[in-house]
Design a protein around this motif. Structure first.
Motif, PDB file in Angstrom:
ATOM      1  N   THR A   1      -8.825  84.972 -68.100  1.00  0.00           N
ATOM      2  CA  THR A   1      -8.636  83.573 -68.491  1.00  0.00           C
ATOM      3  C   THR A   1      -8.216  83.506 -69.951  1.00  0.00           C
ATOM      4  OG1 THR A   1     -10.386  82.909 -66.944  1.00  0.00           O
ATOM      5  CG2 THR A   1      -9.726  81.307 -68.608  1.00  0.00           C
TER       6      THR A   1
ATOM      7  N   PRO B   1      -5.833  80.820 -72.990  1.00  0.00           N
ATOM      8  CA  PRO B   1      -5.212  79.511 -73.219  1.00  0.00           C
ATOM      9  C   PRO B   1      -3.696  79.560 -73.095  1.00  0.00           C
ATOM     10  CG  PRO B   1      -5.868  80.513 -75.291  1.00  0.00           C
ATOM     11  CD  PRO B   1      -6.414  81.394 -74.221  1.00  0.00           C
TER      12      PRO B   1
ATOM     13  N   ASN C   1      -2.713  72.654 -74.094  1.00  0.00           N
ATOM     14  CA  ASN C   1      -4.120  72.620 -73.721  1.00  0.00           C
ATOM     15  C   ASN C   1      -4.376  73.084 -72.282  1.00  0.00           C
ATOM     16  OD1 ASN C   1      -6.809  72.166 -74.472  1.00  0.00           O
ATOM     17  ND2 ASN C   1      -6.814  70.141 -73.500  1.00  0.00           N
ATOM     18  N   ASN C   2      -3.432  73.889 -71.756  1.00  0.00           N
ATOM     19  CA  ASN C   2      -3.629  74.454 -70.426  1.00  0.00           C
ATOM     20  C   ASN C   2      -4.507  75.696 -70.504  1.00  0.00           C
ATOM     21  OD1 ASN C   2      -1.906  72.603 -69.196  1.00  0.00           O
ATOM     22  ND2 ASN C   2      -0.099  73.840 -69.666  1.00  0.00           N
ATOM     23  N   THR C   3      -5.134  76.033 -69.391  1.00  0.00           N
ATOM     24  CA  THR C   3      -5.864  77.299 -69.260  1.00  0.00           C
ATOM     25  C   THR C   3      -5.244  78.076 -68.109  1.00  0.00           C
ATOM     26  OG1 THR C   3      -7.929  76.321 -70.054  1.00  0.00           O
ATOM     27  CG2 THR C   3      -8.090  78.384 -68.811  1.00  0.00           C
TER      28      THR C   3
ATOM     29  N   GLN D   1     -11.483  78.908 -60.214  1.00  0.00           N
ATOM     30  CA  GLN D   1     -10.653  77.907 -60.879  1.00  0.00           C
ATOM     31  C   GLN D   1     -11.338  76.543 -60.853  1.00  0.00           C
ATOM     32  OE1 GLN D   1      -7.287  76.213 -58.835  1.00  0.00           O
ATOM     33  NE2 GLN D   1      -5.931  76.637 -60.581  1.00  0.00           N
TER      34      GLN D   1
ATOM     35  N   THR E   1     -14.267  76.300 -63.299  1.00  0.00           N
ATOM     36  CA  THR E   1     -13.959  76.339 -64.738  1.00  0.00           C
ATOM     37  C   THR E   1     -12.968  75.248 -65.163  1.00  0.00           C
ATOM     38  OG1 THR E   1     -12.201  77.979 -64.325  1.00  0.00           O
ATOM     39  CG2 THR E   1     -14.399  78.817 -64.874  1.00  0.00           C
TER      40      THR E   1
ATOM     41  N   LYS F   1      -9.812  69.122 -65.237  1.00  0.00           N
ATOM     42  CA  LYS F   1      -8.359  69.236 -65.417  1.00  0.00           C
ATOM     43  C   LYS F   1      -7.654  69.345 -64.068  1.00  0.00           C
ATOM     44  CE  LYS F   1      -8.478  71.678 -69.880  1.00  0.00           C
ATOM     45  NZ  LYS F   1      -8.066  72.913 -70.593  1.00  0.00           N
TER      46      LYS F   1
END
Length: 340
Positions: A289, A291, A295-297, A317, A320, A324
């Motif tokens: 994981t 960034p 601001n996406n992961t 997913q 966490t 989003k």
């Protein structure tokens, strides 16, 4: 790899040949691309679907190799000083050498199999055991017959415990691996549909995995499996330790539970395990994981390809995402596309 065999000893193990060559063999190789200095290396000319190792004998010779295991007699004759042991099958010969090497040692050996989670459990168990013991483990995901043989050859006089990952193919080959590895303890991490197409039924698939553990002292298994014997490990085991683990996903928790339980069973102090817990993390390409832009992961789980791993990835997913929007990019092989 740090073997200490003479070529003459290996010749007696693998054939009826009695060689007077006392040259030291400290490692084995089968891929010339990974060879740098072939001195003291025994080259196995493996024959596969796409490549024949006999075609690379000259390359190995040019990198310093002088001792070869081949299935074609006289193939090393053009190379001055080269010695060969002729066998019917070079992979079987490597397995025979691994069996001979295994028999030199009497330390505990933990064999790990399962539909998924093998490599993660192996790596974490190695970290836990490593605080008190010298551990020899399978590198990467070396779990085929070839990988098991190479992993066994990593055992040495300093090893306290061995951890070997074993993949499933056929019951016959699993029994063969068991006879070579002779594990003292076993872990089955999970049981799913991966490789199910190789078997006539679910029962045959499971019995093939369990064939690895015939005769072992202890089998450790997750509570999701209903086995008639062994040591059941639940999600609620080792609460004082596992609750310090900052990893999402029930599958991660169970992999860790199995590793912790076996480490405790083999004598690692719980306080030592607690010290290692902060360094425990997913493997490279396995639920990485990091960034992204805006601001996406990004969750990278390209390590595994089976449906159970995909389900675990999506559960991770969801756990966490924290509200989003979620997207999944799933690669599909050409074969699967044709099926559709």
């Amino acid at each position: 790899m740090n073997l200490d065999y003479s070529y003459s000893e290996i010749s007696q193990v693998l054939s009826d040949l009695k060689s007077s060559d006392s040259a030291l063999i400290s490692s084995v190789a089968f891929d010339t691309r990974k060879l740098i200095n072939g001195e003291h290396t025994l080259f196995f000319a493996m024959t596969g679907v796409f490549r024949d190792g006999h075609e690379f004998i000259e390359s190995a010779y040019n990198k310093g190799v002088r001792h070869f295991i081949v299935s074609t007699a006289g193939i090393t004759a053009p190379f001055t000083g080269a010695k060969e042991i002729v066998v019917k099958d070079t992979l079987s010969a490597l397995l025979d050498l691994a069996k001979h090497h295994r028999n030199r040692f009497n330390f505990p050996i933990v064999a790990i199999t399962g539909s998924n989670g093998k490599t993660t459990t192996k790596e974490w168990l190695s970290q836990f055991l490593g605080v008190q013991f010298q551990v020899s483990r399978s590198p990467k995901s070396y779990n085929s017959q070839l990988g098991v043989a190479l992993s066994i050859l990593e055992f040495n006089s300093k090893t306290d415990i061995g951890i070997i990952e074993v993949g499933v193919s056929t019951k016959k080959s699993m029994i063969k691996i068991r006879g070579i590895l002779k594990p003292t303890h076993g872990i089955i991490t999970s049981f799913g549909s991966a490789h199910r197409e190789l078997f006539d039924s679910e029962a045959e698939h499971l019995s093939t995995k369990l064939a690895l553990f015939d005769g072992v002292k202890n089998i450790f298994y997750p509570e999701s499996l209903k086995l008639s014997k062994g040591i059941l490990v639940s999600n609620n085991s080792n609460a004082e330790i596992i609750n310090q683990l900052q990893l999402a996903g029930d599958f991660n928790r169970m992999n860790a539970q199995l590793a912790i339980t076996v480490a405790l069973f083999l004598g690692v102090n719980s306080s030592k395990i607690k010290e290692v817990i902060p360094s425990i993390s997913p493997l490279a390409l396995r639920l990485e994981t990091f960034p992204g832009n805006n601001n996406n992961t990004i969750l990278n789980d390209t390590y595994s390809l089976d449906i159970e791993s995909l389900r675990n990835s999506l559960e991770y997913q969801l756990a966490t995402a924290k509200g989003k929007k979620r997207y999944a990019i799933i690669g599909v092989s050409g074969t699967d596309q044709q099926r559709k």
